[in-house]
Scaffold this active site. Structure first.
Site, mmCIF file in Angstrom:
data_model
loop_
_atom_site.group_PDB
_atom_site.id
_atom_site.type_symbol
_atom_site.label_atom_id
_atom_site.label_comp_id
_atom_site.label_asym_id
_atom_site.label_seq_id
_atom_site.Cartn_x
_atom_site.Cartn_y
_atom_site.Cartn_z
ATOM 1 N N TYR A 108 0.855 -1.178 0.000
ATOM 2 C CA TYR A 108 0.000 0.000 0.000
ATOM 3 C C TYR A 108 0.891 1.228 0.000
ATOM 4 O O TYR A 108 1.890 1.291 0.719
ATOM 5 C CB TYR A 108 -0.896 0.015 1.242
ATOM 6 C CG TYR A 108 -1.741 1.260 1.378
ATOM 7 C CD1 TYR A 108 -3.014 1.324 0.821
ATOM 8 C CD2 TYR A 108 -1.266 2.380 2.067
ATOM 9 C CE1 TYR A 108 -3.787 2.473 0.931
ATOM 10 C CE2 TYR A 108 -2.043 3.523 2.182
ATOM 11 C CZ TYR A 108 -3.298 3.565 1.619
ATOM 12 O OH TYR A 108 -4.061 4.697 1.721
ATOM 13 N N GLU A 196 -3.405 7.590 -4.080
ATOM 14 C CA GLU A 196 -3.299 6.279 -3.436
ATOM 15 C C GLU A 196 -3.113 5.170 -4.463
ATOM 16 O O GLU A 196 -3.771 5.160 -5.504
ATOM 17 C CB GLU A 196 -4.563 6.015 -2.613
ATOM 18 C CG GLU A 196 -4.609 4.668 -1.924
ATOM 19 C CD GLU A 196 -5.951 4.424 -1.252
ATOM 20 O OE1 GLU A 196 -6.029 4.619 -0.022
ATOM 21 O OE2 GLU A 196 -6.929 4.068 -1.956
#
Length: 216
Positions: A108, A196
């Site tokens: 992530y 993101e």
């Protein structure tokens, strides 16, 4: 600014971040042809402004164009219900048909505004591919954070620290560093509140690919 996944990936690719080959489809026939163009196997991803698409049936792996057509037909025109849409769901008018990735690890990576720091921070975690809020609630120690100075920007020592915490080695370190710097440019040059990549996957060859993205 809220854009779909395929648009976010176009932004990332413009900044030099590797994304999977894909085609946008608005009909079952287009999805079948796109699957054929991508080698006969693909993943179909409903394009809606919501997370949790996989649990709601908005992401399907198909092994042939003949599988892709009915799978796409069942998604297009439907209302996809996820934990972020509410019971009314979100209408699906387009599907991203994407090549399958050979995944070794899922990471992530994001930049967002932190209220405590009162500025941007880079977040990284080795627990990619799932809801980051769930990781924060159950395993906060698995999320690594680097505050970003508006004057100094993202510094080399910060990328080195993050790649080390993610356990990256060899060519993956250089790839991750390039992606972190590119994501910082996306965030600052486009005046984002969130940039993101989840998941950022490490392939079996050690390369890094943005498998899903949000740019707000």
């Amino acid at each position: 600014m809220k854009i779909h996944e395929y648009q976010a990936k176009e932004v990332l690719a413009h900044y030099g971040i590797t994304v999977p080959s894909s085609r946008l489809a608005s009909s079952a026939e287009e999805a079948g042809q796109a699957t054929q163009d991508l080698g006969g196997k693909a993943v179909l991803k409903a394009q809606v402004h919501a997370g949790g698409r996989g649990q709601g049936g908005g992401i399907k792996v198909v092994n042939s164009p003949d599988e892709a057509r009915p799978a796409a037909a069942s998604m297009l025109g439907s209302n996809l219900v996820t934990h972020q849409t509410g019971p009314e769901g979100a209408p699906v008018s387009h599907i991203l048909v994407e090549e399958l990735a050979v995944i070794d690890r899922e990471l992530y990576l994001a930049i967002t505004i932190d209220r405590d720091f009162r500025g941007p921070v880079m977040l990284a975690s080795s627990a990619g591919g799932i809801n980051i809020e769930e990781v924060a609630a159950t395993r906060p120690q698995d999320i690594y954070m680097e505050p970003l100075s508006p004057i100094l920007a993202l510094m080399p020592f910060q990328t080195r620290r993050l790649t080390a915490k993610l356990g990256l080695t060899g060519p993956s370190v250089q790839s991750a560093t390039q992606i972190m710097n590119a994501l910082y440019k996306v965030f600052t040059e486009l005046d984002c509140s969130l940039a993101e990549i989840n998941p950022l996957v490490v392939t079996s060859q050690g390369g890094l690919v943005a498998l899903d993205a949000k740019v707000n």
